[in-house]
Motif scaffolding. Structure first.
Motif, PDB file in Angstrom:
ATOM      1  N   ALA A   1     -21.114 -68.182  61.779  1.00  0.00           N
ATOM      2  CA  ALA A   1     -20.121 -67.710  60.820  1.00  0.00           C
ATOM      3  C   ALA A   1     -18.707 -67.962  61.338  1.00  0.00           C
ATOM      4  O   ALA A   1     -17.817 -68.386  60.586  1.00  0.00           O
ATOM      5  N   LEU A   2     -18.497 -67.722  62.621  1.00  0.00           N
ATOM      6  CA  LEU A   2     -17.191 -67.979  63.229  1.00  0.00           C
ATOM      7  C   LEU A   2     -16.852 -69.461  63.164  1.00  0.00           C
ATOM      8  O   LEU A   2     -15.736 -69.836  62.801  1.00  0.00           O
TER       9      LEU A   2
ATOM     10  N   LEU B   1     -13.673 -71.184  61.041  1.00  0.00           N
ATOM     11  CA  LEU B   1     -12.681 -71.970  61.774  1.00  0.00           C
ATOM     12  C   LEU B   1     -12.892 -73.475  61.613  1.00  0.00           C
ATOM     13  O   LEU B   1     -12.209 -74.266  62.255  1.00  0.00           O
ATOM     14  N   ASP B   2     -13.832 -73.854  60.760  1.00  0.00           N
ATOM     15  CA  ASP B   2     -14.147 -75.251  60.481  1.00  0.00           C
ATOM     16  C   ASP B   2     -14.522 -76.011  61.764  1.00  0.00           C
ATOM     17  O   ASP B   2     -14.001 -77.084  62.050  1.00  0.00           O
ATOM     18  N   ILE B   3     -15.428 -75.397  62.528  1.00  0.00           N
ATOM     19  CA  ILE B   3     -15.918 -75.988  63.768  1.00  0.00           C
ATOM     20  C   ILE B   3     -17.420 -76.193  63.617  1.00  0.00           C
ATOM     21  O   ILE B   3     -18.160 -75.250  63.343  1.00  0.00           O
ATOM     22  N   SER B   4     -17.864 -77.406  63.811  1.00  0.00           N
ATOM     23  CA  SER B   4     -19.281 -77.733  63.735  1.00  0.00           C
ATOM     24  C   SER B   4     -19.958 -77.389  65.057  1.00  0.00           C
ATOM     25  O   SER B   4     -19.571 -77.903  66.115  1.00  0.00           O
ATOM     26  N   LEU B   5     -20.982 -76.534  65.001  1.00  0.00           N
ATOM     27  CA  LEU B   5     -21.706 -76.188  66.225  1.00  0.00           C
ATOM     28  C   LEU B   5     -22.431 -77.390  66.802  1.00  0.00           C
ATOM     29  O   LEU B   5     -22.577 -77.503  68.021  1.00  0.00           O
ATOM     30  N   GLU B   6     -22.898 -78.304  65.942  1.00  0.00           N
ATOM     31  CA  GLU B   6     -23.530 -79.528  66.459  1.00  0.00           C
ATOM     32  C   GLU B   6     -22.539 -80.333  67.286  1.00  0.00           C
ATOM     33  O   GLU B   6     -22.889 -80.856  68.333  1.00  0.00           O
TER      34      GLU B   6
ATOM     35  N   GLN C   1     -26.556 -77.769  62.058  1.00  0.00           N
ATOM     36  CA  GLN C   1     -25.791 -77.978  60.830  1.00  0.00           C
ATOM     37  C   GLN C   1     -26.474 -77.269  59.659  1.00  0.00           C
ATOM     38  O   GLN C   1     -25.809 -76.614  58.857  1.00  0.00           O
ATOM     39  N   ASP C   2     -27.801 -77.380  59.556  1.00  0.00           N
ATOM     40  CA  ASP C   2     -28.538 -76.685  58.502  1.00  0.00           C
ATOM     41  C   ASP C   2     -28.353 -75.176  58.613  1.00  0.00           C
ATOM     42  O   ASP C   2     -28.134 -74.487  57.623  1.00  0.00           O
ATOM     43  N   PHE C   3     -28.466 -74.678  59.841  1.00  0.00           N
ATOM     44  CA  PHE C   3     -28.318 -73.245  60.066  1.00  0.00           C
ATOM     45  C   PHE C   3     -26.911 -72.781  59.710  1.00  0.00           C
ATOM     46  O   PHE C   3     -26.729 -71.756  59.061  1.00  0.00           O
ATOM     47  N   GLN C   4     -25.923 -73.555  60.103  1.00  0.00           N
ATOM     48  CA  GLN C   4     -24.542 -73.200  59.812  1.00  0.00           C
ATOM     49  C   GLN C   4     -24.316 -73.158  58.302  1.00  0.00           C
ATOM     50  O   GLN C   4     -23.632 -72.273  57.792  1.00  0.00           O
TER      51      GLN C   4
END
Length: 131
Positions: free
Chosen positions: A102-103, A107-112, A7-10
């Motif tokens: 970035a993607l 697209l408002d997708i949390s990688l976490e 989340q921090d990275f995003q």
């Protein structure tokens, strides 16, 4: 220093990404970054030679017990990455993660959430998670 979360990275990527705000720009840069990872791995084999590739048929059969199939499974790789190749591949993986983040942002997708969902799926399906 504590480890950064996804989340921090995003969030950091969101703040830094000024030039490529277009979805098409990010998708193509992500694809290019992925190709660069593949190229760096290939160069470790073909130019440096610190790792070798010897790919062969895995030889699985339907009557092979699962534990035997796991023991028989091979990576097709021999050797270890030298520091130079490890650094090059790590750099390319970092760029890849940047554009993946970035993607996700566009697209408002949390990688976490993506990682958590995939981890749950792996835990539930175990070895049957053949994606």
């Amino acid at each position: 220093m504590s480890a950064r979360t996804l989340q921090d990275f995003q969030q950091q990527v969101s703040e830094l990404l000024l030039r490529h705000r277009s979805l098409l720009d990010v998708v193509t840069k992500f694809g290019q970054a992925n190709a660069s990872v593949n190229r760096a791995v290939s160069k470790a084999i073909t130019e440096c030679g610190c790792i070798e590739l010897n790919a062969r048929h895995q030889g699985f059969s339907e009557d092979l017990p699962l534990d035997e199939a796991m023991r028989q499974s091979k990576s097709h790789m021999a050797g270890e990455l030298c520091e130079n190749c490890k650094d090059a591949i790590s750099t390319e993986l970092g760029k890849n993660m940047f554009y993946m983040s970035a993607l996700g942002n566009l697209l408002d997708i949390s990688l976490e959430e993506v990682v958590a969902k995939e981890s749950d799926k792996c835990s539930t399906l175990g070895l049957f998670n053949m994606t």
